[in-house]
Design a protein around this motif. Structure first.
Motif, PDB file in Angstrom:
ATOM      1  N   UNK A 145       0.833  -1.202   0.000  1.00 32.85           N
ATOM      2  CA  UNK A 145       0.000   0.000   0.000  1.00 32.85           C
ATOM      3  C   UNK A 145       0.870   1.255   0.000  1.00 32.85           C
ATOM      4  N   UNK A 146       0.512   2.182  -0.872  1.00 32.81           N
ATOM      5  CA  UNK A 146       1.155   3.494  -0.937  1.00 32.81           C
ATOM      6  C   UNK A 146       0.060   4.541  -0.715  1.00 32.81           C
ATOM      7  N   UNK A 147       0.182   5.315   0.347  1.00 33.35           N
ATOM      8  CA  UNK A 147      -0.833   6.306   0.703  1.00 33.35           C
ATOM      9  C   UNK A 147      -0.253   7.708   0.550  1.00 33.35           C
ATOM     10  N   UNK A 148      -0.992   8.565  -0.143  1.00 30.07           N
ATOM     11  CA  UNK A 148      -0.501   9.913  -0.414  1.00 30.07           C
ATOM     12  C   UNK A 148      -1.488  10.961   0.085  1.00 30.07           C
ATOM     13  N   UNK A 149      -0.948  11.936   0.817  1.00 33.54           N
ATOM     14  CA  UNK A 149      -1.700  13.114   1.227  1.00 33.54           C
ATOM     15  C   UNK A 149      -0.837  14.342   0.951  1.00 33.54           C
ATOM     16  N   UNK A 150      -1.455  15.493   0.856  1.00 34.42           N
ATOM     17  CA  UNK A 150      -0.708  16.728   0.626  1.00 34.42           C
ATOM     18  C   UNK A 150      -0.129  17.245   1.940  1.00 34.42           C
ATOM     19  N   UNK A 151       1.207  17.306   1.999  1.00 41.82           N
ATOM     20  CA  UNK A 151       1.895  17.757   3.206  1.00 41.82           C
ATOM     21  C   UNK A 151       2.974  18.774   2.862  1.00 41.82           C
ATOM     22  N   UNK A 152       3.353  19.560   3.851  1.00 45.52           N
ATOM     23  CA  UNK A 152       4.400  20.562   3.685  1.00 45.52           C
ATOM     24  C   UNK A 152       5.758  19.873   3.568  1.00 45.52           C
ATOM     25  N   UNK A 153       6.512  20.188   2.530  1.00 44.82           N
ATOM     26  CA  UNK A 153       7.820  19.574   2.338  1.00 44.82           C
ATOM     27  C   UNK A 153       8.769  19.934   3.484  1.00 44.82           C
ATOM     28  N   UNK A 154       8.669  21.190   3.963  1.00 41.63           N
ATOM     29  CA  UNK A 154       9.565  21.631   5.029  1.00 41.63           C
ATOM     30  C   UNK A 154       9.207  21.056   6.399  1.00 41.63           C
ATOM     31  N   UNK A 155       7.967  20.618   6.544  1.00 44.48           N
ATOM     32  CA  UNK A 155       7.519  20.043   7.817  1.00 44.48           C
ATOM     33  C   UNK A 155       6.485  18.973   7.512  1.00 44.48           C
ATOM     34  N   UNK A 156       6.933  17.735   7.430  1.00 46.91           N
ATOM     35  CA  UNK A 156       6.044  16.651   7.010  1.00 46.91           C
ATOM     36  C   UNK A 156       4.933  16.366   8.007  1.00 46.91           C
ATOM     37  N   UNK A 157       5.060  16.912   9.219  1.00 47.25           N
ATOM     38  CA  UNK A 157       3.984  16.760  10.197  1.00 47.25           C
ATOM     39  C   UNK A 157       2.840  17.738   9.934  1.00 47.25           C
ATOM     40  N   UNK A 158       3.070  18.686   9.018  1.00 50.43           N
ATOM     41  CA  UNK A 158       2.064  19.703   8.714  1.00 50.43           C
ATOM     42  C   UNK A 158       1.292  19.314   7.456  1.00 50.43           C
ATOM     43  N   UNK A 159       0.036  18.898   7.651  1.00 52.54           N
ATOM     44  CA  UNK A 159      -0.807  18.538   6.521  1.00 52.54           C
ATOM     45  C   UNK A 159      -1.529  19.749   5.959  1.00 52.54           C
ATOM     46  N   UNK A 160      -1.810  19.715   4.668  1.00 56.25           N
ATOM     47  CA  UNK A 160      -2.514  20.829   4.028  1.00 56.25           C
ATOM     48  C   UNK A 160      -3.953  20.918   4.507  1.00 56.25           C
ATOM     49  N   UNK A 161      -4.550  19.781   4.829  1.00 61.85           N
ATOM     50  CA  UNK A 161      -5.927  19.786   5.316  1.00 61.85           C
ATOM     51  C   UNK A 161      -6.967  19.913   4.234  1.00 61.85           C
ATOM     52  N   UNK A 162      -6.637  19.449   3.020  1.00 55.98           N
ATOM     53  CA  UNK A 162      -7.613  19.532   1.930  1.00 55.98           C
ATOM     54  C   UNK A 162      -8.512  18.304   1.862  1.00 55.98           C
ATOM     55  N   UNK A 163      -8.348  17.380   2.813  1.00 59.79           N
ATOM     56  CA  UNK A 163      -9.227  16.210   2.937  1.00 59.79           C
ATOM     57  C   UNK A 163      -9.209  15.303   1.708  1.00 59.79           C
ATOM     58  N   UNK A 164      -8.071  15.226   1.025  1.00 61.65           N
ATOM     59  CA  UNK A 164      -7.954  14.305  -0.107  1.00 61.65           C
ATOM     60  C   UNK A 164      -6.874  13.277   0.180  1.00 61.65           C
ATOM     61  N   UNK A 165      -7.176  12.028  -0.109  1.00 62.88           N
ATOM     62  CA  UNK A 165      -6.218  10.941   0.071  1.00 62.88           C
ATOM     63  C   UNK A 165      -6.240  10.073  -1.182  1.00 62.88           C
ATOM     64  N   UNK A 166      -5.056   9.727  -1.651  1.00 57.72           N
ATOM     65  CA  UNK A 166      -4.922   8.837  -2.797  1.00 57.72           C
ATOM     66  C   UNK A 166      -4.163   7.599  -2.350  1.00 57.72           C
ATOM     67  N   UNK A 167      -4.724   6.438  -2.630  1.00 63.59           N
ATOM     68  CA  UNK A 167      -4.130   5.167  -2.201  1.00 63.59           C
ATOM     69  C   UNK A 167      -3.907   4.284  -3.414  1.00 63.59           C
ATOM     70  N   UNK A 168      -2.696   3.790  -3.556  1.00 62.83           N
ATOM     71  CA  UNK A 168      -2.371   2.860  -4.637  1.00 62.83           C
ATOM     72  C   UNK A 168      -1.956   1.539  -4.006  1.00 62.83           C
ATOM     73  N   UNK A 169      -2.754   0.502  -4.255  1.00 62.23           N
ATOM     74  CA  UNK A 169      -2.493  -0.825  -3.708  1.00 62.23           C
ATOM     75  C   UNK A 169      -1.715  -1.670  -4.712  1.00 62.23           C
ATOM     76  N   UNK A 170      -0.920  -2.584  -4.192  1.00 58.63           N
ATOM     77  CA  UNK A 170      -0.087  -3.450  -5.021  1.00 58.63           C
ATOM     78  C   UNK A 170      -0.303  -4.894  -4.597  1.00 58.63           C
ATOM     79  N   UNK A 171      -0.917  -5.696  -5.463  1.00 59.17           N
ATOM     80  CA  UNK A 171      -1.207  -7.084  -5.106  1.00 59.17           C
ATOM     81  C   UNK A 171       0.052  -7.942  -5.037  1.00 59.17           C
ATOM     82  N   UNK A 172       1.160  -7.427  -5.537  1.00 62.45           N
ATOM     83  CA  UNK A 172       2.412  -8.191  -5.555  1.00 62.45           C
ATOM     84  C   UNK A 172       3.427  -7.662  -4.539  1.00 62.45           C
ATOM     85  N   UNK A 173       2.927  -7.034  -3.479  1.00 59.22           N
ATOM     86  CA  UNK A 173       3.817  -6.524  -2.446  1.00 59.22           C
ATOM     87  C   UNK A 173       4.582  -7.633  -1.738  1.00 59.22           C
TER      88      UNK A 173
END
Length: 261
Positions: A130-158
């Motif tokens: 599983x690869x999960x992506x959210x929009x975050x600040x590059x300078x502070x990865x603990x700081x999320x943009x808060x746009x409520x969007x998540x993209x998930x890419x699953x891999x059956x061959x992990x």
């Protein structure tokens, strides 16, 4: 070459769409992926098709559901490696948001959304399931943009030990292995049931005929219409439009030059 109806598996787009139309399967499928409990799911349409305008390309979503709590889920099955999936997730997200706004909502009312691609290959080559992506600040990865969007890419061959045993069993089943627990056995039974259903057989054959007719009528024309609409939006580069429409960069440039100022 398209598969015979009797050979369809859950990883095939038609079979996946049919089975996931049933909340009995779709709800636990989402719960297993996201590791959450969902009280209920709603289907705005059994197969959501988004049309931004008469000249725009229709976005046909495999599965589009809502949970009644201001969250939407779009699940796509992907077995072909030659598509630009990261750009496609961006495009799908944008079209979903535009569709909501077209209905008159204020941007502040945009719902939380998950765009989920179930892939039978490792898009990023890291061995993750599983690869999960959210929009975050590059300078502070603990700081999320808060746009409520998540993209998930699953891999059956992990290969990593990065998901629950239940999740591994689900991904293994999608990849073609035998069912290993109650849920995957239920999914397997659902696949067998669909294969015996004459109505779904007819729908599948009709769908394949429609695809062929559309191709023969000129799929290139549809791609060019999409490119014109995306150029009008002014939000995508020539290269991005070429990726999404699968037109050449030169062709998109030619279309752009013919667009009225």
């Amino acid at each position: 070459m398209e598969k015979a109806f009797e050979e369809l598996q859950i990883k095939d787009d038609f079979m996946f769409s049919v089975i996931m139309r049933n909340p009995k399967f779709c709800k636990p499928f989402l719960e297993r992926i996201l590791g959450i409990k969902i009280s209920r799911i709603e289907y705005p349409k059994s197969q959501e098709t988004i049309d931004i305008s008469a000249d725009a390309k229709s976005v046909r979503l495999d599965i589009y559901v809502e949970d009644g709590k201001e969250t939407v889920y779009n699940i796509e099955m992907q077995t072909a490696e030659n598509r630009n999936l990261p750009k496609r997730t961006r495009y799908y997200q944008g079209m979903i948001d535009l569709n909501i706004l077209e209905k008159g909502d204020n941007y502040k009312d945009l719902k939380r959304s998950f765009v989920i691609f179930v892939c039978t290959f490792d898009l990023f080559g890291e061995g993750r399931h599983i690869y999960t992506f959210e929009n975050r600040c590059i300078q502070n990865l603990d700081l999320g943009l808060g746009d409520d969007t998540t993209k998930i890419i699953l891999n059956t061959k992990g290969t990593m030990d990065d998901v629950t045993p239940e999740m591994k069993k689900l991904l293994n089943f999608i990849d073609g292995k035998e069912p290993e627990d109650d849920f995957t056995r239920e999914l397997d039974e659902a696949v067998q049931s669909v294969r015996k259903n004459e109505k779904w057989r007819l729908d599948y054959m009709t769908l394949q005929m429609n695809y062929q007719e559309k191709y023969e009528q000129g799929i290139e024309h549809e791609k060019e219409k999409t490119a014109r609409r995306l150029i009008e939006l002014g939000r995508f580069s020539i290269e991005e439009i070429a990726d999404v429409t699968e037109l050449s960069v030169e062709k998109v440039k030619e279309i752009a030059e013919l667009q009225p100022v």
